[in-house]
Write a protein that holds these residues in place. Structure first.
Motif, PDB file in Angstrom:
ATOM      1  N   ALA B 228     -32.992  60.270  29.211  1.00  0.00           N
ATOM      2  CA  ALA B 228     -32.582  61.347  28.311  1.00  0.00           C
ATOM      3  C   ALA B 228     -32.124  62.568  29.105  1.00  0.00           C
ATOM      4  O   ALA B 228     -32.664  62.874  30.165  1.00  0.00           O
ATOM      5  N   ASN B 229     -31.104  63.246  28.580  1.00  0.00           N
ATOM      6  CA  ASN B 229     -30.539  64.440  29.218  1.00  0.00           C
ATOM      7  C   ASN B 229     -30.776  65.628  28.287  1.00  0.00           C
ATOM      8  O   ASN B 229     -30.262  65.663  27.170  1.00  0.00           O
ATOM      9  N   LEU B 231     -29.626  68.537  28.194  1.00  0.00           N
ATOM     10  CA  LEU B 231     -28.417  69.256  27.763  1.00  0.00           C
ATOM     11  C   LEU B 231     -27.766  68.550  26.574  1.00  0.00           C
ATOM     12  O   LEU B 231     -27.190  69.203  25.701  1.00  0.00           O
ATOM     13  N   HIS B 232     -27.874  67.217  26.551  1.00  0.00           N
ATOM     14  CA  HIS B 232     -27.359  66.495  25.388  1.00  0.00           C
ATOM     15  C   HIS B 232     -28.236  66.798  24.172  1.00  0.00           C
ATOM     16  O   HIS B 232     -27.732  67.040  23.078  1.00  0.00           O
ATOM     17  N   SER B 235     -27.636  70.413  23.041  1.00  0.00           N
ATOM     18  CA  SER B 235     -26.305  70.540  22.444  1.00  0.00           C
ATOM     19  C   SER B 235     -26.279  69.920  21.050  1.00  0.00           C
ATOM     20  O   SER B 235     -25.688  70.478  20.123  1.00  0.00           O
ATOM     21  N   THR B 236     -26.922  68.774  20.919  1.00  0.00           N
ATOM     22  CA  THR B 236     -26.950  68.114  19.614  1.00  0.00           C
ATOM     23  C   THR B 236     -27.631  69.010  18.587  1.00  0.00           C
ATOM     24  O   THR B 236     -27.169  69.140  17.445  1.00  0.00           O
ATOM     25  N   ILE B 238     -27.957  72.399  18.710  1.00  0.00           N
ATOM     26  CA  ILE B 238     -27.110  73.570  18.444  1.00  0.00           C
ATOM     27  C   ILE B 238     -25.919  73.158  17.585  1.00  0.00           C
ATOM     28  O   ILE B 238     -25.521  73.874  16.659  1.00  0.00           O
ATOM     29  N   GLY B 239     -25.361  71.982  17.891  1.00  0.00           N
ATOM     30  CA  GLY B 239     -24.219  71.507  17.121  1.00  0.00           C
ATOM     31  C   GLY B 239     -24.561  71.200  15.669  1.00  0.00           C
ATOM     32  O   GLY B 239     -23.678  71.152  14.817  1.00  0.00           O
ATOM     33  N   ILE B 323     -28.889  64.545  36.464  1.00  0.00           N
ATOM     34  CA  ILE B 323     -29.349  64.656  35.080  1.00  0.00           C
ATOM     35  C   ILE B 323     -30.474  65.671  35.116  1.00  0.00           C
ATOM     36  O   ILE B 323     -31.525  65.412  35.699  1.00  0.00           O
TER      37      ILE B 323
END
Lengths: 460, 460
Positions: B228-229, B231-232, B235-236, B238-239, B323
């Motif tokens: 798992a990252n 930042l992903h 971002s998910t 926040i998105g 990562i």
């Protein structure tokens, strides 16, 4: 008794001699990243040149703008030739106080369960591994006066420092280095009892995405609610890259991806790699890759999209109520066989552009890439080497991919148009790059025996 | 001729005297952020104390750990009292070379279209605005010997430096500062011909979201595709905060939000604020707020969720295939009337937690908040002041909200339990905080006349 049996018996009988030679090699502190050790690097190279010359090879210490490259070439007219690659330079040794034994005073130390280990800097990475191949040649030459296949041994002195001078060296010596297959001994076994041949390395495409909204940073009280925020835009894009099934949603991203044969996947499944074993040590338990894919697939035969860094706005102490003007992400994609880095870059950029609101702009900085490198699963040399390793270890070698890149393999493919089999006998607990680096005595001994068998098999 | 008419006539007749006094005030370089000007700050405070004492008010220079607070209190027994707030400190003047006239040598300069401007640091922010109120009192006292309502004038010297010593001062002088309504003169008109009363200020809740996945940074070749990252993950999240209709999707986020009355919204719509005018100067053209809401609503009566800063992984030059273990976002929400900061914080946190994968963890640092401050649209003082401004400017004052916070208004509500009307005569082109700060002569003159009318109206 066959030639092969006699050569193997000689390996067994001469193990002490082989260790003595390895220890002499290990005593030279050839740290390539520290200029203070430049003379030692040269000395290590010269030691190897002398040893190879003693075997009757045409051995040369080739100068480069950095540390020299050793070559040792046989001309036995066997009709087949292998190019062997390794490196004689080693990592720095600090923190020195954590070494239980001085790093350049090699010693055999008994580990847990009575396992004997060669402990020294470079024992595993990569002097020990280089000498498994050299000792295999020595035994063959001693017993038979020849080799099953001709060898071009190339051992560089800058692997731990980026191998910057190697590509031009390859370019300048293309004809001299021509061979039927390249062999690299700088990797690990699957585990202590299972040999492995690495046949693919993922490629890499990296890019930087810069999203700009307003023409300056804004006060979030005055403009908040009306003005676009590039961190929201970029987050939304990054958040859209992976679907709930773990697949990358970028149109065209998977174009050309080659699926490994079913029997290779079956072999991987049989390895039984579990999340507990692979992810447990890093504090994770659940693979986030594509549903239905094994961990081995996720990390070696499937491409990835990764944000390596991302930033925007105020990142200091405390809070600042700003709507930033700019947000940036550094991304990289690991690529697999069949993917074109330029196509992937363009697909990623088109996807990002499609999600940029009308008011905002995006700029890309980077986009460099290198394709994956893979030996075809039906390459006959692969089958031969695999069977030879099976004979030595009592179980077949597994055919695996590496998730990252090993640049030399890409250079062999690009500059010399040569496929590479990576066969190594290191173990995951060898502590390479760390204090108390070790190489099991069995890795060394059975490594030499393995190369004897592989050389014989490749000639057939 | 009514008292009011005679007072207004006196204002007109004494404009030169008023300018002379203002210029004396402006000549004192009371820069509060620079300790080198501490004596000047005190001198500016003392100048105002002397002026207020000259009007017959009980005037005091109140020491604080920083610059002193000026108070001037009338005891005329009018039965009603207003608390007036302003500040005598000014912003630094650099870059000095951009000033066309020395910043502390005030001058009347003719601008475009023959408009006369008072040019000096503090002319608009806030000495000029403070003196509009003081001059209105002066004229009233001169003509009538009294005031329509009693006044408590409080002028601080640290507004440009965070007003750190004001809350304890308010706390310590609660009874002395008691009044029926607070008036602040530190804001702008809607435009050069349309007066405005600011009756609401958005609140603020800020928090820091820290997402952790693996227990260390990982090599993206080895682990990429399985690990798992953060930042992903971040971002998910926040998105997912904003829906395609611009609404914030966080469950409970809008709980309690008060809709302004239809007539107020109609007034806002009549202002005809366009994206071109509001967003054009910052390089944008499309409001990203909730569909169907006007720009005024988006920026003053609707709450927001904003990422002010975000970071994780490698953010230096070039690329690094890592990562990251950790990703962080600083977020803030502008709050409107009816929202509870703690409830909003908890809603945001619950939303974030609901999107954190099982393997990852989230930590929150911050969560401080202050509610919006709003005067009820049916407060009778608001209607009176609005009508009085309409009499002066020939068109009704618009009732607006400010998108950001003006901390003093929150303190008046919290510590003194007082509603505040913010009435100012500055214009958006006054260049406050910048070189060549100016205050139109008409702003000053009609500002004084406006206060005369407002004081009369509040008494009724």
């Amino acid at each position: 008794m066959t030639d092969l049996d006699r050569v193997l018996a000689t390996v067994d009988a001469d193990l002490d001699g082989a260790l003595e030679r390895l220890f002499a090699f290990l005593r030279i502190p050839s740290i390539s990243t520290d200029r203070a050790y430049a003379a030692d690097c040269r000395r290590a190279g010269q030691w190897l040149v002398d040893d190879l010359a003693g075997l009757g090879l045409t051995a040369t210490l080739n100068d480069t703008p950095g540390h020299p490259v050793v070559t040792g070439i046989s001309q036995l007219g066997t009709g087949k030739r292998v190019l062997f690659y390794g490196h004689y330079d080693v990592q720095p040794v600090d923190p020195l106080e954590l070494w239980e034994n001085p790093p350049f005073e090699p010693k055999i130390i008994e580990g847990p369960n009575g396992v004997k280990r060669i402990v020294a800097r470079g024992s595993s990475d990569d002097k020990g591994q280089v000498m498994t191949f050299v000792e295999a040649c020595r035994a063959y030459l001693k017993v038979t006066g020849t080799l099953p296949v001709d060898v071009t041994i190339m051992v560089e002195g800058e692997e731990e420092n980026g191998s910057g001078n190697l590509p031009p060296f390859l370019e300048a010596h293309r004809e001299e280095l021509a061979a039927d297959i390249a062999l690299v001994c700088d990797t690990s076994m699957w585990n202590a009892t299972t040999p492995a041949i690495t046949v693919s390395l993922r490629g890499l495409m990296h890019d930087e995405i810069v999203v700009t909204c307003a023409n300056r940073d804004l006060h979030s009280g005055y403009y908040g609610g009306a003005a676009a925020n590039p961190l929201h835009v970029l987050s939304t894009i990054i958040g859209a890259v992976h679907g709930p099934d773990g697949r990358i949603t970028i149109p065209g991203f998977y174009d050309g991806v080659v699926e490994p044969p079913d029997e290779v996947k079956a072999q991987w499944n049989a390895l039984g790699l579990t999340p507990e074993v692979f992810l447990g040590p890093i504090g994770l338990s659940q693979p986030i890759g594509e549903r239905g894919r094994s961990l081995v697939e996720m990390t070696t035969s499937r491409p990835t999209f990764e944000v390596n860094g991302m930033w925007g706005g105020y990142i200091g102490e405390g809070s600042k109520t700003v709507i930033p003007s700019i947000a940036t992400a550094k991304i990289s994609c690991r690529l697999v066989a069949g993917q074109n880095p330029v196509h992937v870059r363009d697909a990623v950029r088109a996807f990002v552009r499609s999600l940029i609101p009308a008011d905002c702009t995006v700029e890309f900085r980077g986009g460099e890439g290198s394709p994956a490198v893979a030996v075809s699963h039906d390459n006959p040399n692969l089958a031969k080497a695999s069977a030879a390793l099976g004979d030595e270890w009592g179980k077949p070698a597994v055919t695996v991919g590496a998730g990252g890149s090993i640049p030399i393999v890409g250079h062999f493919k690009k500059t010399l148009d040569q496929d590479t089999l990576l066969i190594g006998f290191a173990l995951d607990d060898d502590r390479i790059h760390s204090p108390n680096e070790k190489y099991d005595l069995a890795s060394f001994h059975k490594g030499i025996r393995s190369w004897v068998r592989v050389l014989a098999a490749l000639a057939a």
